[in-house]
Every structure is written in structure tokens, then in C-alpha cells.
Design a protein around this motif. Sequence first.
Motif, PDB file in Angstrom:
ATOM      1  N   LYS A 134     -86.886  30.745  45.224  1.00 52.17           N
ATOM      2  CA  LYS A 134     -85.486  30.896  45.633  1.00 52.17           C
ATOM      3  C   LYS A 134     -85.358  31.632  46.964  1.00 52.17           C
ATOM      4  N   GLU A 157     -89.046  32.586  40.467  1.00 51.50           N
ATOM      5  CA  GLU A 157     -87.937  33.045  41.312  1.00 51.50           C
ATOM      6  C   GLU A 157     -88.353  33.161  42.779  1.00 51.50           C
ATOM      7  N   LEU A 210     -92.379  37.927  41.049  1.00 51.27           N
ATOM      8  CA  LEU A 210     -91.180  37.098  40.959  1.00 51.27           C
ATOM      9  C   LEU A 210     -91.370  35.823  40.142  1.00 51.27           C
ATOM     10  N   THR A 264     -86.214  41.202  42.836  1.00 49.32           N
ATOM     11  CA  THR A 264     -85.453  39.992  42.521  1.00 49.32           C
ATOM     12  C   THR A 264     -85.161  39.228  43.810  1.00 49.32           C
TER      13      THR A 264
END
Length: 224
Positions: free
Chosen positions: A16, A13, A10, A134
Motif C-alpha cells: 500500500k 500492507e 508490514l 502502518t
Amino acid sequence: MTRSIYEQALGEEFKKLHPRIQERFGFSSKDQIASIGQGVMDRIWFNKWAALPLALGASRHIMFPQGGSGIPFTIENYAYRDGFGRETVTWIRKFQFKRSIRHFDATMIYSADRKGIVDYLGNKQHLAVDLDITAASNGGIRIRSGDQRFYEGLLQFTWPAQLTGTADVTEWYDDEREKFRISVNVSSPVLGTVFHYEGSFDAELIPMRHIPLDAKPLREEARE
């Protein structure tokens, strides 16, 4: 410092993700801990037209032709270095039906060559699947399967897309219920939804100096 395979996949990311999801997916073999969870699957469903291939997969701990509601569930995630020196995370999932315990197991590695995570399904690593990972909008982690390769002895080939199932997995943390939640959907271009389950569970990190032998696959595959 060894990063978890999910942090590697990731990158930025990873930040997040919800803090509890970061915790569950953020440890590596260097940390000597494991994530052990238990809960209930509200619903497990399978397509009866896919019963035969699911039954064949069940013999190697890859899905199964059985469904129901309110099914007790456990999940064990161990991080270790496999026989080829690869950072590895186990996914040992057990579903407690009234007359049987069903398994859905996998081991995941980070492949530098493929620049992503490869998921070896089952307990003999004969099926390797590329994963697209994701951060979901709710702070969860979303995992979608891609190309699938079969390895058995000297035999190796990539499955045609129309003959494979595509998995879409989302795991997130529900602050109101204070539980992890998960939804798994496997679909086929021919049959539509083949296998599905959803539910919730609690999980905690525990010290783990040695990985249980029965948590590792029966054989390891060098080919990614």
C-alpha cells in the motif's frame, strides 16, 4: 531471500506504500545499497521545560535542545547484519545549525520474539523501543513508539508510561514537489509536545558494499 525489516513488519500492507516509499524502505543487507538523503527541515521545535533531559539525550545522539527554521538536514540509512546476526537498518540524522551539528541516531532491527521492529535510540543502544508501523492513507509510512526499555550493564527496566515520550513519525512522498516529506512529533503525558520537526528531502539509493564504521553504534545490545 532476505526481506527488509519494514516488509517483515508490514506484511501485505507494504504494497500500500507509495512506490518511492517502498523503494526507500524495501532494501536489506543482501542488496548492498544505502539510501542517502539531504534536504531542509522547515521547523525544529523543542519544549524548554524538557531542555535538561534533551541535553542529556544529545550526548548519546537522542534528540537535542535546539530549534530553528530552514535547517539543512542529512539522513543516511544503511542495512547490514549486526554482531548478533540481526538484520539492521541505521538512521543517521544530522541537523546543521549555524554553530553546531546535532545528531539524532538510531538502529532498527526486526525482532521475531516481539513480532515487530525494535528501535535502539542513540549511539549506544541502551534504550530499546517497540514500534508500531502502518501504511498511511497518503501512501506514506507511519511509525509510532510503544514500550521503552533501558539497558545498561546488568541494569534493565521498562520505563513507566508517564515518564516516557511517545514518538509519532510519518514519512511520505510528495509527487507535486518530487520530494520526500517527514513529520516527527514526540510528546509526553506531562509536558505535551516535547520535540517536533518537519521538512522535506531528496534521497537516492547508492551502491554500498561496506558500511562506514562511524555509521554503526558504539556498542550493540543483545537484549531486545
